[in-house]
Motif scaffolding. Structure first.
Motif, PDB file in Angstrom:
ATOM      1  N   GLY A 163      -6.970  28.128   6.925  1.00  0.00           N
ATOM      2  CA  GLY A 163      -6.453  27.452   5.741  1.00  0.00           C
ATOM      3  C   GLY A 163      -5.552  26.257   6.014  1.00  0.00           C
ATOM      4  N   TYR A 164      -5.667  25.671   7.193  1.00  0.00           N
ATOM      5  CA  TYR A 164      -4.875  24.462   7.473  1.00  0.00           C
ATOM      6  C   TYR A 164      -5.609  23.240   6.931  1.00  0.00           C
ATOM      7  CZ  TYR A 164      -2.057  27.064  10.916  1.00  0.00           C
ATOM      8  OH  TYR A 164      -1.210  27.953  11.545  1.00  0.00           O
ATOM      9  N   LYS A 165      -4.833  22.207   6.626  1.00  0.00           N
ATOM     10  CA  LYS A 165      -5.431  20.924   6.256  1.00  0.00           C
ATOM     11  C   LYS A 165      -5.010  19.890   7.295  1.00  0.00           C
ATOM     12  CE  LYS A 165      -6.438  21.490   1.510  1.00  0.00           C
ATOM     13  NZ  LYS A 165      -6.092  22.925   1.409  1.00  0.00           N
ATOM     14  N   ARG A 166      -5.945  18.995   7.622  1.00  0.00           N
ATOM     15  CA  ARG A 166      -5.636  18.025   8.669  1.00  0.00           C
ATOM     16  C   ARG A 166      -5.048  16.739   8.086  1.00  0.00           C
ATOM     17  NH1 ARG A 166      -6.952  20.733  12.745  1.00  0.00           N
ATOM     18  NH2 ARG A 166      -5.908  19.242  14.096  1.00  0.00           N
ATOM     19  N   VAL A 167      -4.096  16.179   8.843  1.00  0.00           N
ATOM     20  CA  VAL A 167      -3.505  14.891   8.468  1.00  0.00           C
ATOM     21  C   VAL A 167      -3.518  13.980   9.687  1.00  0.00           C
ATOM     22  CG1 VAL A 167      -2.045  15.870   6.655  1.00  0.00           C
ATOM     23  CG2 VAL A 167      -1.169  15.747   8.992  1.00  0.00           C
ATOM     24  N   ARG A 168      -3.296  12.707   9.478  1.00  0.00           N
ATOM     25  CA  ARG A 168      -3.214  11.743  10.589  1.00  0.00           C
ATOM     26  C   ARG A 168      -2.006  10.861  10.312  1.00  0.00           C
ATOM     27  NH1 ARG A 168      -7.811  12.214  14.031  1.00  0.00           N
ATOM     28  NH2 ARG A 168      -7.895   9.954  14.288  1.00  0.00           N
ATOM     29  N   THR A 169      -1.202  10.627  11.338  1.00  0.00           N
ATOM     30  CA  THR A 169       0.013   9.834  11.102  1.00  0.00           C
ATOM     31  C   THR A 169       0.199   8.791  12.204  1.00  0.00           C
ATOM     32  OG1 THR A 169       1.392  11.428  12.291  1.00  0.00           O
ATOM     33  CG2 THR A 169       1.132  11.781   9.926  1.00  0.00           C
ATOM     34  N   PRO A 170       0.902   7.703  11.887  1.00  0.00           N
ATOM     35  CA  PRO A 170       1.091   6.626  12.873  1.00  0.00           C
ATOM     36  C   PRO A 170       1.968   7.047  14.051  1.00  0.00           C
ATOM     37  CG  PRO A 170       1.915   5.987  10.706  1.00  0.00           C
ATOM     38  CD  PRO A 170       1.541   7.404  10.608  1.00  0.00           C
ATOM     39  N   HIS A 171       1.895   6.278  15.133  1.00  0.00           N
ATOM     40  CA  HIS A 171       2.654   6.616  16.337  1.00  0.00           C
ATOM     41  C   HIS A 171       4.075   6.060  16.313  1.00  0.00           C
ATOM     42  CE1 HIS A 171      -1.059   7.545  19.019  1.00  0.00           C
ATOM     43  NE2 HIS A 171      -1.239   7.934  17.787  1.00  0.00           N
ATOM     44  N   ILE A 172       4.395   5.252  15.321  1.00  0.00           N
ATOM     45  CA  ILE A 172       5.753   4.703  15.258  1.00  0.00           C
ATOM     46  C   ILE A 172       6.325   4.913  13.862  1.00  0.00           C
ATOM     47  CG2 ILE A 172       5.339   2.951  17.033  1.00  0.00           C
ATOM     48  CD1 ILE A 172       5.056   0.871  14.819  1.00  0.00           C
ATOM     49  N   ALA A 173       7.638   4.839  13.779  1.00  0.00           N
ATOM     50  CA  ALA A 173       8.286   4.903  12.469  1.00  0.00           C
ATOM     51  C   ALA A 173       9.625   4.191  12.542  1.00  0.00           C
ATOM     52  CB  ALA A 173       8.482   6.338  12.035  1.00  0.00           C
ATOM     53  N   ARG A 174      10.115   3.833  11.356  1.00  0.00           N
ATOM     54  CA  ARG A 174      11.412   3.160  11.288  1.00  0.00           C
ATOM     55  C   ARG A 174      12.553   4.061  11.716  1.00  0.00           C
ATOM     56  NH1 ARG A 174      10.998   0.068   5.541  1.00  0.00           N
ATOM     57  NH2 ARG A 174      10.880  -2.047   6.389  1.00  0.00           N
ATOM     58  N   GLU A 175      13.594   3.414  12.170  1.00  0.00           N
ATOM     59  CA  GLU A 175      14.797   4.121  12.622  1.00  0.00           C
ATOM     60  C   GLU A 175      15.303   5.121  11.580  1.00  0.00           C
ATOM     61  OE1 GLU A 175      18.167   1.470  12.809  1.00  0.00           O
ATOM     62  OE2 GLU A 175      19.062   2.654  14.426  1.00  0.00           O
ATOM     63  N   ASN A 176      15.251   4.701  10.320  1.00  0.00           N
ATOM     64  CA  ASN A 176      15.862   5.524   9.279  1.00  0.00           C
ATOM     65  C   ASN A 176      15.258   6.927   9.221  1.00  0.00           C
ATOM     66  OD1 ASN A 176      17.823   5.793   7.218  1.00  0.00           O
ATOM     67  ND2 ASN A 176      16.138   5.778   5.732  1.00  0.00           N
ATOM     68  N   MET A 177      13.944   7.026   9.452  1.00  0.00           N
ATOM     69  CA  MET A 177      13.324   8.344   9.345  1.00  0.00           C
ATOM     70  C   MET A 177      13.907   9.299  10.386  1.00  0.00           C
ATOM     71  SD  MET A 177       9.522   9.598   8.724  1.00  0.00           S
ATOM     72  CE  MET A 177       8.680   9.347  10.248  1.00  0.00           C
ATOM     73  N   TYR A 178      14.154   8.773  11.596  1.00  0.00           N
ATOM     74  CA  TYR A 178      14.696   9.650  12.638  1.00  0.00           C
ATOM     75  C   TYR A 178      16.185   9.923  12.431  1.00  0.00           C
ATOM     76  CZ  TYR A 178      10.175   8.897  14.665  1.00  0.00           C
ATOM     77  OH  TYR A 178       8.824   8.852  14.850  1.00  0.00           O
ATOM     78  N   LYS A 179      16.817   9.078  11.598  1.00  0.00           N
ATOM     79  CA  LYS A 179      18.199   9.416  11.230  1.00  0.00           C
ATOM     80  C   LYS A 179      18.185  10.585  10.254  1.00  0.00           C
ATOM     81  CE  LYS A 179      20.816   5.207  12.014  1.00  0.00           C
ATOM     82  NZ  LYS A 179      21.259   3.942  11.388  1.00  0.00           N
ATOM     83  N   ILE A 180      17.259  10.539   9.299  1.00  0.00           N
ATOM     84  CA  ILE A 180      17.153  11.650   8.347  1.00  0.00           C
ATOM     85  C   ILE A 180      16.829  12.945   9.092  1.00  0.00           C
ATOM     86  CG2 ILE A 180      15.896  12.578   6.351  1.00  0.00           C
ATOM     87  CD1 ILE A 180      15.259   9.673   5.561  1.00  0.00           C
ATOM     88  N   SER A 181      15.887  12.859  10.031  1.00  0.00           N
ATOM     89  CA  SER A 181      15.462  14.081  10.731  1.00  0.00           C
ATOM     90  C   SER A 181      16.534  14.596  11.693  1.00  0.00           C
ATOM     91  CB  SER A 181      14.173  13.832  11.505  1.00  0.00           C
ATOM     92  OG  SER A 181      14.434  12.955  12.584  1.00  0.00           O
TER      93      SER A 181
END
Ligand SMILES: [Zn+2]
Ligand SMILES: [Zn+2]
Length: 624
Positions: free
Chosen positions: A269-287
Motif C-alpha cells: 500500500g505504498y505510493k511512489r513519489v519523486r523529489t529533486p536533489h536540492i532544496a532551499r536553505e529554509n526547508m532544512y532550517k524547518i527540518s
C-alpha cells in the motif's frame, strides 16, 4: 561479584563487569543504593568491551617489560578488540615483534593478577606521572577534576583510568595483535605521531581461531575486490572520492533490488513519489538539519541570492508532499516511498569502498499514521524486514531498540511522556509477538522518538548495520503536518521513517560479501552464458539469446574463438549461474545442454523448457 556468587560459582567465574543503574562498573565495586543490576559476561557487548579495554592495560604491561620508559596515550576498546597509542621513543615496532608481546601477555594473563582500583588526588596523580616521565598522562590529568581521578594497577603496571575493568587477567586466554598504525596525539597533526597498536582477545582459543578464519574469509570476499572483478562499480578521480560509478553489472543488481522493493511496497500500500536533489536553505532550517546536521551536508550553492543545499535526507521533501495532500483521517495511513538519492559529506579519511560514500541511494519511505494505526503500521514494516531476510538468506539478525530516559524528557527527548511510553510499549509488543531477536537500549533513542537499528550478519558471520527505523513525534509538528480527524479537528500524525534495504551502496557491499560474489539467479548480472562449441553454432546461440531476452532473462553469447572447455572455465570464474552449451545436435533439435555454476552438467532440454525452469526458479526465490 557477591551477587553473582550468591547465584552460582559458575556464573561468578564468567562475570566480567556489572551494569548498575545503567552504568558499567567493576564487578567488585560496592553498591550503596537501590539499584537495577545486570551482570555482564562475554555474551554482552559491554562485557566484551570491558575485557578488551582491560586487555589494553595488559598489553601496556607487556610493552613496558620490553621497552622501559615507553609512554602511553589512550587505550580504548573498539568494535573488535582494542588499541593503545604508545610513544616508544627511539624504539620501532614491527609486525615481527607481535609474537613476543602476545606471548608475554599470555604469560602475564595466567598470573590472574587483579585489576585494583585506587582513588588518587590530583597532586599525587601528577607526581606519579612526573616521576614516571609520561607527559601524555600528565596532559590527560590536566583536564580532570580533583576527586575524580582513579588509577588501576595489575601486576607491575599502573595506569590512569576511569575503568571499568574485568576482575583479574585470567579470562584473557587467547590474544592476537592485529595491526600497527600511526596516530597523532589527541588526533591533532600538530602533535607528535604515536604508534597505535591494535589487538583482540578472547576467553577461549577456539573463538580466536574462528575470528581469524572469518577475517581470512572476509579478505577473500572484500566487496572492493569482488566488485572490481565482476565489473560492478568503480571510482574515478575526476568524478571525486566517495562517488561510485555503477557499471552495467552493478546497475543490473540495483535495478533488480529496486524492482523487488517497488513490488513489495506496492503490495503493502505504498505510493511512489519523486523529489529533486536540492532544496532551499529554509526547508532544512524547518527540518532542523540546519544547523544541527550541517557538518554532514555538502556546502551550499548560491543561486539568485538564495542558498541551496544538496539533500542529505529525503524526509523534508516527503513531508511537503504529505502537506499538499491535505488528508483527512480516512486517507491515513499515507505511505510515501522513493528510492531517493542523498548526498552526505564524509571526511575523505572515512570513505571506504561502498560502505562509506558521499552519494547514496536509499530505500526510503515515510509512513504517516494516527496513534491508533501505529502498531499495525510498525508490524507491517517488521514483516517486510522478515520477508527480505528470507529472500536474501540472512539468518542472523538483531533489532537494537533504543528508548528514552524519563529523567531527560524536555532535554534530550521530546517532552511527551505518555506518547513515549505508549509507542515504546507498542514497538516492544510487536517485537515480542513476532519472535524477533532484539535488545533494548535505554537512553539511546533519537530526540524525536524511539529508533530501531537493524543489525545483520553476513554468511561468514561479520556484523553490519543495514538500516534504521525511526518513530517520529516531533518533525511532523515542525512542518505543520496535520490531518482532519473524526471529530473534525486538526491532529498531527506520527511519522515512521523506514528503509529496510538501507542504501544500495551499503546493501550491495554487504551482499557481495554475503554471497562472495555468487549472486543468486534473480540478482545475477548475467544469468545465462550461451557457449557455442564452434563458430558454426554462433547463429543458433544468438537465436537462443534472443529467446531469453524476450523472456526477460539476461544472457550473453561467448562467441570467442576458444575451446569450449576454456569458455566454461571463464563463465565459472565470472560466477554466471547457468551455461548453455550449443553444438550441432542442440541446433538441430532446438535444445540446449545445461550446466549449472559449481554443479556441472544438468543434461539437455528444449529451449522453452529451460526458459520456464529459470522463470520458475526466480519466482520461487522472490516468493519468500
Ligand atoms: Zn582502563
Ligand atoms: Zn526520513
Amino acid at each position: 561479584m557477591e551477587i553473582a556468587k550468591s547465584i552460582s560459582e559458575g556464573l561468578a567465574r564468567n562475570v566480567l563487569a556489572a551494569k548498575v543503574n545503567g552504568q558499567v562498573i567493576d564487578a567488585s565495586r560496592p553498591i550503596n543504593e537501590n539499584a537495577t543490576v545486570q551482570l555482564l559476561t562475554w555474551n554482552d557487548d559491554e562485557g566484551k568491551k570491558t575485557m578488551w579495554h582491560s586487555s589494553a592495560h595488559l598489553m601496556a604491561e607487556a610493552l613496558e617489560s620490553f621497552y622501559p620508559g615507553v609512554k602511553f596515550g589512550i587505550g580504548p576498546p573498539v568494535d573488535h578488540g582494542f588499541y593503545y597509542d604508545v610513544d616508544l621513543g627511539e624504539n620501532k615496532l614491527t609486525l615481527e615483534d607481535f609474537k613476543k608481546i602476545e606471548d608475554k601477555m599470555l604469560e602475564l594473563a595466567r598470573k590472574a593478577n587483579q585489576y585494583v582500583r585506587k582513588e588518587v588526588n590530583k597532586k599525587d596523580a601528577i607526581k606519579y606521572f612526573e616521576e614516571k616521565g609520561d607527559n601524555y598522562k600528565l596532559d590527560l590529568i590536566k583536564d580532570l577534576e580533583d576527586g575524580q581521578i582513579t588509577f588501576y594497577s595489575q601486576g607491575e603496571f599502573t595506569d590512569l583510568c576511569r575503568g571499568p575493568h574485568i576482575p583479574d587477567t585470567s579470562p584473557i586466554k587467547a590474544i592476537k595483535l592485529t595491526n600497527i598504525a600511526g596516530a597523532y596525539w589527541r588526533g591533532d597533526e600538530k602533535n607528535k605521531q604515536l604508534t597505535r597498536i591494535y589487538g583482540i582477545t578472547f576467553p577461549k582459543k577456539s573463538q580466536l581461531d574462528e575470528y581469524l578464519q572469518m577475517l581470512e574469509e572476509a579478505k577473500k570476499r572484500d566487496h572492493r575486490k569482488i566488485g572490481k572483478e565482476l565489473e560492478m562499480f568503480t571510482f574515478d578521480d575526476d568524478v571525486g572520492p566517495g562517488l561510485p560509478l555503477w557499471m552495467p553489472n552493478g546497475a543490473v543488481v540495483i535495478e533488480s533490488l529496486e524492482a523487488l522493493a517497488k513490488k513489495t511496497e506496492q503490495k503493502a500500500g505504498y505510493k511512489r513519489v519523486r523529489t529533486p536533489h536540492i532544496a532551499r536553505e529554509n526547508m532544512y532550517k524547518i527540518s532542523g538539519h540546519l544547523p544541527y546536521y550541517e557538518d554532514s551536508m555538502f556546502p551550499p550553492m548560491v543561486l539568485e541570492g538564495d542558498k541551496y543545499y544538496l539533500k542529505a535526507m529525503n524526509c523534508p521533501h516527503h513531508h511537503k508532499i504529505f502537506k499538499e495532500l491535505n488528508p483527512s483521517y480516512r486517507d491515513l495511513p499515507i505511505r510515501l516511498a522513493e528510492y531517493g538519492t542523498c548526498y552526505r559529506y564524509e571526511q575523505s579519511g572515512e570513505l571506504f569502498g561502498l560502505m562509506r560514500v558521499r552519494c547514496l541511494q536509499m530505500n526510503d519511505a515515510h509512513i504517516y499514521c494516527t496513534r491508533e494505526q501505529f502498531a499495525d503500521e510498525f508490524r507491517a514494516v517488521n514483516d517486510m524486514y522478515l520477508k527480505y531476510f528470507k529472500i536474501f538468506g540472512i539468518e542472523k539478525y538483531v533489532m537494537r531498540f533504543s528508548t528514552h530516559d524519563p529523567a531527560k524528557l524536555g532535554k534530550k527527548y521530546v517532552d511527551n511522556a505518555e506518547l513515549w511510553l505508549k509507542t515504546e510499549d507498542m514497538v516492544r509488543r510487536v517485537l515480542i509477538d513476532s519472535n524477533i531477536p532484539y535488545v533494548e537500549v535505554p537512553d539511546e533513542g533519537a530526540f524525536y522518538g524511539p529508533k530501531i537499528d537493524v543489525q545483520v550478519w553476513s554468511a561468514i558471520g561479520r556484523e553490519f548495520t543495514l538500516a534504521t527505523n525511526q518513530v517520529d513525534f516531533a518533525v511532523p509538528a515542525r512542518f505543520g503536518l496535520v490531518f482532519r480527524n473524526a471529530n473534525n479537528e486538526m491532529e498531527t500524525p506520527i511519522c515512521i521513517h523506514r528503509a529496510p534495504l538501507g542504501t544500495h551502496e551499503r546493501f550491495i557491499g554487504f551482499l557481495i560479501e554475503h554471497y562472495a560474489g555468487n549472486f543468486p539467479l534473480w540478482l545475477s548480472p548475467t544469468q545465462v552464458a550461451i557457449l557455442p562449441i564452434s563458430e558454426k553454432h554462433n547463429d543458433y546461440a544468438k537465436k537462443v539469446l534472443q529467446l531469453l531476452n524476450n523472456s526477460d532473462i539476461r544472457g550473453l553469447v561467448d562467441s570467442r574463438d576458444e575451446k569450449i572447455g576454456k569458455k566454461i572455465r571463464d563463465s565459472e570464474i565470472k560466477k554466471i549461474p547457468y551455461m548453455l552449451i550449443v553444438g550441432e545436435k542442440e541446433a538441430m533439435e532446438q535444445m540446449v545442454a545445461v550446466r549449472q555454476h559449481g554443479q556441472g552438467d544438468q543434461g539437455s532440454i528444449k529451449v522453452e523448457e529451460f526458459i520456464s525452469r529459470v522463470k520458475n526458479e526466480i519466482s520461487q526465490m522472490l516468493d519468500a
